[in-house]
Design an enzyme around this catalytic site. Structure first.
Site, PDB file in Angstrom:
ATOM      1  N   GLU A  49       0.833  -1.208   0.000  1.00  0.00           N
ATOM      2  CA  GLU A  49       0.000   0.000   0.000  1.00  0.00           C
ATOM      3  C   GLU A  49       0.867   1.258   0.000  1.00  0.00           C
ATOM      4  O   GLU A  49       1.796   1.397   0.790  1.00  0.00           O
ATOM      5  CB  GLU A  49      -0.877  -0.046   1.249  1.00  0.00           C
ATOM      6  CG  GLU A  49      -1.767   1.154   1.482  1.00  0.00           C
ATOM      7  CD  GLU A  49      -2.598   1.005   2.757  1.00  0.00           C
ATOM      8  OE1 GLU A  49      -3.477   1.843   2.991  1.00  0.00           O
ATOM      9  OE2 GLU A  49      -2.355   0.030   3.518  1.00  0.00           O
TER      10      GLU A  49
ATOM     11  N   LYS B 218      -8.824   2.784  -2.293  1.00  0.00           N
ATOM     12  CA  LYS B 218      -9.271   2.070  -1.099  1.00  0.00           C
ATOM     13  C   LYS B 218     -10.751   2.376  -0.849  1.00  0.00           C
ATOM     14  O   LYS B 218     -11.169   3.531  -0.878  1.00  0.00           O
ATOM     15  CB  LYS B 218      -8.423   2.540   0.075  1.00  0.00           C
ATOM     16  CG  LYS B 218      -8.436   1.694   1.312  1.00  0.00           C
ATOM     17  CD  LYS B 218      -7.407   2.306   2.286  1.00  0.00           C
ATOM     18  CE  LYS B 218      -7.075   1.407   3.432  1.00  0.00           C
ATOM     19  NZ  LYS B 218      -5.969   2.000   4.243  1.00  0.00           N
TER      20      LYS B 218
ATOM     21  N   CYS C 220      -5.722  -3.048   2.127  1.00  0.00           N
ATOM     22  CA  CYS C 220      -5.674  -3.074   3.593  1.00  0.00           C
ATOM     23  C   CYS C 220      -7.036  -3.110   4.283  1.00  0.00           C
ATOM     24  O   CYS C 220      -7.602  -4.159   4.497  1.00  0.00           O
ATOM     25  CB  CYS C 220      -4.841  -1.897   4.094  1.00  0.00           C
ATOM     26  SG  CYS C 220      -4.184  -2.156   5.770  1.00  0.00           S
TER      27      CYS C 220
ATOM     28  N   SER D  49      -0.063  -2.188   7.188  1.00  0.00           N
ATOM     29  CA  SER D  49      -0.729  -2.346   8.480  1.00  0.00           C
ATOM     30  C   SER D  49       0.310  -2.315   9.587  1.00  0.00           C
ATOM     31  O   SER D  49       1.163  -3.196   9.670  1.00  0.00           O
ATOM     32  CB  SER D  49      -1.483  -3.689   8.497  1.00  0.00           C
ATOM     33  OG  SER D  49      -2.160  -3.870   9.711  1.00  0.00           O
TER      34      SER D  49
ATOM     35  N   GLY E 181      22.520   8.755  27.679  1.00  0.00           N
ATOM     36  CA  GLY E 181      22.990   8.917  29.044  1.00  0.00           C
ATOM     37  C   GLY E 181      22.867   7.594  29.774  1.00  0.00           C
ATOM     38  O   GLY E 181      21.763   7.053  29.905  1.00  0.00           O
ATOM     39  N   LEU E 182      23.987   7.036  30.218  1.00  0.00           N
ATOM     40  CA  LEU E 182      23.993   5.722  30.862  1.00  0.00           C
ATOM     41  C   LEU E 182      24.066   5.896  32.376  1.00  0.00           C
ATOM     42  O   LEU E 182      25.076   6.362  32.909  1.00  0.00           O
ATOM     43  CB  LEU E 182      25.183   4.894  30.372  1.00  0.00           C
ATOM     44  CG  LEU E 182      25.192   4.562  28.878  1.00  0.00           C
ATOM     45  CD1 LEU E 182      26.428   3.759  28.516  1.00  0.00           C
ATOM     46  CD2 LEU E 182      23.922   3.815  28.481  1.00  0.00           C
TER      47      LEU E 182
ATOM     48  N   ILE F  58      18.209  -0.009  34.375  1.00  0.00           N
ATOM     49  CA  ILE F  58      17.716  -0.951  33.379  1.00  0.00           C
ATOM     50  C   ILE F  58      17.203  -0.264  32.119  1.00  0.00           C
ATOM     51  O   ILE F  58      17.351  -0.781  31.010  1.00  0.00           O
ATOM     52  CB  ILE F  58      16.602  -1.854  33.997  1.00  0.00           C
ATOM     53  CG1 ILE F  58      16.242  -2.997  33.047  1.00  0.00           C
ATOM     54  CG2 ILE F  58      15.385  -1.029  34.375  1.00  0.00           C
ATOM     55  CD1 ILE F  58      17.393  -3.936  32.782  1.00  0.00           C
ATOM     56  N   ASP F  59      16.610   0.932  32.252  1.00  0.00           N
ATOM     57  CA  ASP F  59      16.043   1.594  31.068  1.00  0.00           C
ATOM     58  C   ASP F  59      17.127   1.995  30.072  1.00  0.00           C
ATOM     59  O   ASP F  59      17.040   1.687  28.885  1.00  0.00           O
ATOM     60  CB  ASP F  59      15.243   2.826  31.494  1.00  0.00           C
ATOM     61  CG  ASP F  59      14.005   2.472  32.285  1.00  0.00           C
ATOM     62  OD1 ASP F  59      13.400   1.426  31.997  1.00  0.00           O
ATOM     63  OD2 ASP F  59      13.648   3.222  33.213  1.00  0.00           O
TER      64      ASP F  59
END
EC number: 6.3.5.1
Length: 584
Positions: free
Chosen positions: A44, A126, A162, A189, A331-332, A336-337
């Site tokens: 599409e 469509k 679609c 989609s 930035g570390l 965990i993020d």
């Protein structure tokens, strides 16, 4: 029974890059021709990219799309592919539309065309226009009113786009009425978690309703916050799967099909939903019988965590590549993020193009600093440490801030430092915020929210942990070093903006919080319904209040990959100024 070799090209395209997209179409058509294909299809709006949003309302862009389609048809013919029918999605306009109040200016259409012998042999728009979630197609397009059918080597192929499959009625029953042997649907989609199962059941159902083989061709790649996962499917008239393409992989699925011959006296006129059959004969005679060689195959399905992780990688890779960014800056914190964002970035762009900065303050624990350095060692990304302590002391000496203002100052210094390095060195900054934090406003404006892209903005905190564990497990299974330090996975989440701080000082535990947020944000359930589901009334009331009052923060957060049915952004549009509350 007549035969047909069908080539379904689940490829990526870039919005507005008409020349580049046309080049890709020629490339994959050449590949299909080399494999002996008799009919070639592309997704599409592949020629313009999808979604084009308000570009559809610019007459200059519509005309450029139409001109590019004609030029593409001529080029395919000039390169020796004129006898090979090629189905291409593009942006068109209704020729006979009269300006009408409530209709988009210029009557643009989400359209597709069959290119053959250097010209547009057939075009159609469509019919069903979606107007939910991320879709605004009533804003942009007017619907088509035909049932397009093209006869290829004696086989009648009905065509759809679609949403024509996702809604009842319209082109699916019309394909049966028209006596089609194959229903080919071209799609863009967007990916959502668990959508692959929904999609398969839909395709099976529609094939049975249409009474013919159904080929569902899907786009692959990314556009801004949307990801497209491929997963093209072909099923027979009984809904049995014939072939299924890989997820998150660009390529061509080519297969041989045995299909019924078109009727000697085909149906004409108006059929279901008032659709008028628009029939074009390209080649009447069936092919000489040949031994089928290509089956299309059946690609293994990804498990749920690998599927989501793959979507996040593809989304970031597409955003960076299509906007001309070669490297990213993160930035570390040792948490965990940022660890998961770094792993995603390394997989998307290569560790050599990922730059990490540890920015400790006097409140940063030694283990957090060590975890950030260990992440860099494991992944091989570029790493440096820049202490914000001197800057913080200078600000505090000038302003004498306390409490929340003091905490947020640290975050804003880190944001300023990241943006300065971005300007100096040319990297884009990735924001590490997750969906749980964005929902309740647990972030600092112009601090940890700075950045050009938020790879995990649609990922709840509990899912962040789950995806991180999956990525480490996948590395171990491949004999590689797990990218995320174990300590980042096991220590209590903390912003480390004051002594001994942990997230649960300000928020409910994430397991409970995320379940409440899913009901309120993703499913639009009210406070009373959530309490009735068994959650503590005080906790629900507090959570709902936090979500309601954080809308202004979410509006200022960068875009990021959408993986859920209701991500923050186009899916969920609430006013900032809003006095309606679910709580007292």
């Amino acid at each position: 029974m007549p035969q047909l070799r069908l080539a379904l090209n689940q490829i990526d395209s870039t919005v507005g890059d008409l020349a580049g997209n046309a080049e890709a179409i020629v490339h994959w058509t050449r590949h299909a021709a080399e494999q002996g294909a008799h009919l070639v299809a592309f997704p599409e709006m592949v020629l313009t990219g999808y979604p084009v949003e308000d570009l559809a309302l610019r007459s200059s862009f519509v005309e450029a799309s139409r001109a590019a389609l004609r030029a593409l048809a001529a080029r395919l013919d000039a390169e020796g592919f004129g006898e090979l029918p090629v189905v291409v999605g593009y942006l068109d306009r209704a020729e006979r539309a009269v300006p009408t109040y409530g209709q988009p200016a210029g009557a643009p259409q989400n359209a597709a065309a069959v290119l053959h012998r250097g010209r547009v042999a057939l075009s159609f728009a469509k019919h069903h226009l979606p107007n939910y979630g991320v879709f605004d197609e009533f804003r942009y397009f007017v619907p088509g009113d035909t049932m397009p059918v093209v006869r290829v080597h004696g086989i009648d192929v009905a065509l759809a786009i679609c949403e024509d499959l996702w809604q009842d009625g319209g082109r699916v029953p019309a394909a049966r009425s028209a006596g089609a042997g194959l229903l080919l649907s071209v799609n863009a989609s967007p990916y959502e978690q668990n959508k692959d199962d929904t999609r398969l059941e839909l395709v099976r159902k529609r094939a049975q309703e249409a009474g013919c083989t159904l080929a569902y061709l899907a786009m692959m790649g990314g556009q801004d916050e949307l990801v497209f996962d491929g997963d093209s499917i072909v099923v027979d008239r009984d809904g049995e799967v014939i072939a299924r393409a890989p997820q998150f992989s660009e390529g061509s699925m080519i297969l041989d099909l045995d299909l019924p011959a078109g009727a000697a006296e085909p149906v004409t006129g108006v059929v279901d939903d008032g659709l008028r059959i628009d029939r074009v004969v390209l080649s009447e005679e069936p092919l000489a019988p040949y031994e089928p060689e290509l089956t299309g195959g059946y690609a293994d399905r990804l498990d749920d965590d690998e599927e989501v992780y793959s979507a996040l990688v593809v989304g970031l890779r597409a955003y960076a590549a299509k906007n001309g960014f070669r490297s990213v800056l993160i930035g570390l914190s040792g948490g965990i993020d940022s660890a998961l964002v770094a792993a995603i970035a390394c997989d998307a762009l290569g560790a050599q193009n990922v730059y990490g900065v540890s920015m400790p303050s006097k409140y940063s624990s030694d283990h957090s600093k060590d975890d950030a350095a260990e992440l860099a060692r494991r992944t091989g990304l570029n790493f440096r440490t820049v202490s914000i302590a001197p800057m913080f002391d200078a600000y505090m000496g000038a302003l004498d801030l306390t409490g929340l203002a003091e905490e947020n100052l640290q975050s804003r210094m880190r944001g300023t430092l990241l943006m300065a390095l971005s300007n100096e060195e040319g990297h884009i900054v990735l924001a590490p915020g997750n969906k749980s934090e964005l929902a309740v406003g647990y972030s600092t404006l112009y601090g940890d929210s700075v950045g050009a892209y938020g790879p995990i903005k649609d990922v709840y905190k509990t899912s962040v942990f789950r995806l991180a564990r999956w990525r480490n497990r996948a590395a171990e299974e491949r004999g590689q070093t797990p990218p995320i330090p174990e300590n980042s996975l096991t220590k209590p989440p903390s912003a480390e903006l004051r002594p001994g701080q942990v997230d649960t000082d300000s928020l409910p535990d994430y397991e409970t919080l995320d379940r409440v947020l899913e009901l309120y944000v993703d499913r639009d359930q009210g406070r009373e319904a959530i309490v009735a589901a068994g959650y503590d009334e005080e906790l629900v009331t507090r959570t709902v209040r936090l979500v309601d009052t954080a809308e202004y923060k979410r509006r200022q957060y960068p875009p990021g990959t959408k993986i859920s049915a209701k991500g923050f952004g186009k899916d969920r549009r609430l006013p900032i100024t809003n006095r309606w509350r679910e709580h007292a």
